[in-house]
Design an enzyme around this catalytic site. Structure first.
Site, PDB file in Angstrom:
ATOM      1  N   GLY A 109      42.191 -26.315 -33.194  1.00 46.84           N
ATOM      2  CA  GLY A 109      43.548 -26.504 -33.599  1.00 46.84           C
ATOM      3  C   GLY A 109      43.732 -28.006 -33.715  1.00 46.84           C
ATOM      4  O   GLY A 109      42.732 -28.794 -33.752  1.00 46.84           O
ATOM      5  N   GLY A 110      44.935 -28.214 -33.978  1.00 45.89           N
ATOM      6  CA  GLY A 110      45.398 -29.627 -34.315  1.00 45.89           C
ATOM      7  C   GLY A 110      45.396 -30.279 -33.136  1.00 45.89           C
ATOM      8  O   GLY A 110      45.737 -30.053 -32.003  1.00 45.89           O
ATOM      9  N   ALA A 129      47.871 -32.320 -32.146  1.00 46.34           N
ATOM     10  CA  ALA A 129      49.147 -32.258 -31.562  1.00 46.34           C
ATOM     11  C   ALA A 129      49.080 -31.101 -30.434  1.00 46.34           C
ATOM     12  O   ALA A 129      49.585 -30.947 -29.460  1.00 46.34           O
ATOM     13  CB  ALA A 129      50.050 -32.219 -32.283  1.00 46.34           C
ATOM     14  N   GLY A 186      46.425 -29.620 -29.259  1.00 43.59           N
ATOM     15  CA  GLY A 186      45.696 -29.910 -27.933  1.00 43.59           C
ATOM     16  C   GLY A 186      46.201 -30.654 -27.065  1.00 43.59           C
ATOM     17  O   GLY A 186      46.074 -30.204 -25.787  1.00 43.59           O
ATOM     18  N   GLU A 197      38.561 -28.463 -29.907  1.00 42.07           N
ATOM     19  CA  GLU A 197      37.919 -28.797 -31.135  1.00 42.07           C
ATOM     20  C   GLU A 197      39.134 -28.990 -32.006  1.00 42.07           C
ATOM     21  O   GLU A 197      39.673 -28.034 -32.555  1.00 42.07           O
ATOM     22  CB  GLU A 197      36.845 -27.688 -31.756  1.00 42.07           C
ATOM     23  CG  GLU A 197      36.142 -28.238 -32.715  1.00 42.07           C
ATOM     24  CD  GLU A 197      36.703 -27.722 -34.259  1.00 42.07           C
ATOM     25  OE1 GLU A 197      37.380 -28.482 -34.854  1.00 42.07           O
ATOM     26  OE2 GLU A 197      36.209 -26.727 -34.535  1.00 42.07           O
TER      27      GLU A 197
END
Length: 475
Positions: A229-230, A232, A234, A249
């Site tokens: 995911g993005g 942010a 993460g 990732e």
């Protein structure tokens, strides 16, 4: 990588009222299905069931776990046509790309079953220190327990099994929190795994969005959090997870370098699909194309010409190259980034007409420093083409970015290729292949703000296991 473009404030309200959230077909605008978020109650029951199943099957022999995944792959194959149709209808992925994704997903599950033998321990030479004389030591890799897998919309089958299959065959239980658009696909895959022989409880699907993802990460009985995911997202999940294993990732802004000694025709042939197929909605889609000045005009002319030949439109047709982006909200975000470039005086080549969620291949030439498309992840069918004075300048431009997932360089020089390998700051680099090219048997993951941890076999097995040491005093 953007995990979802759904307005989470709306979803939170829906969760609180126990209402379903509609997911629309991005091409037709019709409601494809409704998601009813699981909320705290289903979250707790899913984790509890997963933990119980993990403990029950902890000592299952490796050959039996391999048999589970072999059966799961066969069961997935039997519903492959349904998975393809859902991928087209739910996220707008063109048919040929959806078929390729599902086929790859099945192959990866099978590969996990056959690669389990790579999960090894080692002998530790404890007698290398004086107090270790007469002792014997060894390690083996053991599972963590319950894995929370948060997965994105853009490859709802493949990016799910990249987490599920290695974690499961290594001995863990998995709770999947798919993006909203991927919910029904995740549920279908989970059913296939169980139909293929995976014991009940080891695979759970928790519908929902931000609230459910953060709740899973923070749950004390979740041992590993893995996200595609993005950046942010993460950051938020890592904070919620605290002191537990986190694999991310995350975002990308892939640079593809074309040096003066490259085969320009070949570079164009490979970079065009890397830029625009799947509507650019891949974390390793080409976003920045950095071209040496002496071949800049030739490359640009050929690149624009090739992009104009791509077929844009109905994702159900077998020859469509680009369908819609995933939602109207995603389209608005991408268009805003294009408008930012136009507002800075950039030349913008749009290879077709905008229509609802359809964004045609878009090329921005020589954007100035500060343009959003240079620094941010666009996650759409938009690329920038940047002029570099020489190889030093190309490396500087490529590394002037907080992301470092995967990149590429086109060159006929082995010396240039080796220099790129040394100096380009990414987790993986391809020479004479575009950045969106990926195989499942090399370590895939990012550096910097692009994440931590690696996918791919056998590297994913190590992410979902931990070494355990045993020392023996010999009689």
């Amino acid at each position: 990588m953007t995990t979802t473009d759904v307005d989470t404030s709306v979803l939170t309200a829906a969760s609180a009222k126990d209402q379903a959230f509609p997911v629309k077909n991005p091409y037709t605008g019709a409601v494809a299905f409704n998601v009813r978020p699981g909320g705290a109650a289903q979250l707790a029951s899913s984790v509890r069931a997963a933990k119980t199943a993990f403990q029950t099957h902890l000592r299952t022999a490796a050959h039996q776990r391999a048999a589970w995944l072999t059966g799961a792959a066969a069961a997935m194959e039997s519903v492959a046509a349904d998975l393809v149709e859902m991928t087209i209808a739910h996220i707008g992925k063109p048919r040929k790309a959806a078929e390729m994704e599902v086929k790859r997903s099945v192959a990866f599950v099978r590969a996990c079953a056959t690669h389990l033998h790579s999960l090894k321990g080692e002998m530790v030479p404890v007698d290398m220190v004086p107090n270790g004389a007469g002792l014997f030591g060894f390690t083996r890799r053991i599972p963590y327990g319950v894995v929370a897998a948060v997965t994105p919309f853009n490859a709802p089958s493949n990016l799910l099994v990249q987490k599920l299959a290695p974690a499961l065959i290594a001995g863990n239980a998995v709770v999947i929190k798919p993006c909203l658009e991927g919910t029904e696909i995740a549920q279908a895959i989970a059913k296939a795994f169980i139909a293929g022989g995976v014991p009940e409880g080891l695979v759970q699907v928790l519908p929902g969005d931000r609230e459910e993802a953060l709740g899973l990460a923070a749950h004390p009985d979740v041992d590993v959090v893995t996200l595609t995911g993005g950046t942010a997202a993460g950051d938020a999940l890592a904070r919620a997870a605290g002191a537990k294993r986190f694999i991310g990732e995350l975002g990308g802004n892939s640079a593809n370098i074309v040096l003066a000694d490259a085969d320009i025709e070949d570079a164009v042939k490979r970079i065009v699909p890397s830029s625009f197929e799947a509507s650019g909605q891949q974390c390793i889609s080409t976003q920045r194309i950095i071209v040496e000045t002496s071949v800049f005009d030739e490359f640009l002319h050929r690149f624009i010409d090739a992009a104009k030949r791509l077929k844009v439109g109905d994702p159900t047709l077998p020859d469509t190259d680009l369908g819609p982006v995933v939602s109207s909200r995603a389209a608005a975000r991408i268009i805003a980034m294009i408008d930012d470039a136009r507002g800075r005086g950039c030349r913008v080549e749009t290879c077709g007409e905008l229509a609802d969620c359809i964004i045609p291949p878009t090329i921005v030439i020589d954007p100035p420093v500060g343009t959003r498309l240079i620094k941010e992840e666009v996650f759409g069918p938009v690329v920038v083409v940047i002029r570099a004075s020489d190889i030093d300048d190309a490396i500087r431009i490529a590394n002037d970015c907080e992301f470092g997932l995967q990149g590429s360089c086109f060159t006929s020089s082995l010396a240039n290729a080796m220099r790129m390998s040394e100096e380009i700051n990414v987790g993986s680099l391809w020479i004479n292949e575009a950045s969106r090219f990926r195989l499942d048997n090399y370590p895939f993951g990012g550096v910097g703000r692009s994440g931590v941890g690696r996918e791919g076999l056998p590297y994913a097995f190590e992410e979902y296991t931990q070494p355990k040491f045993t020392g023996i005093r010999l009689p």
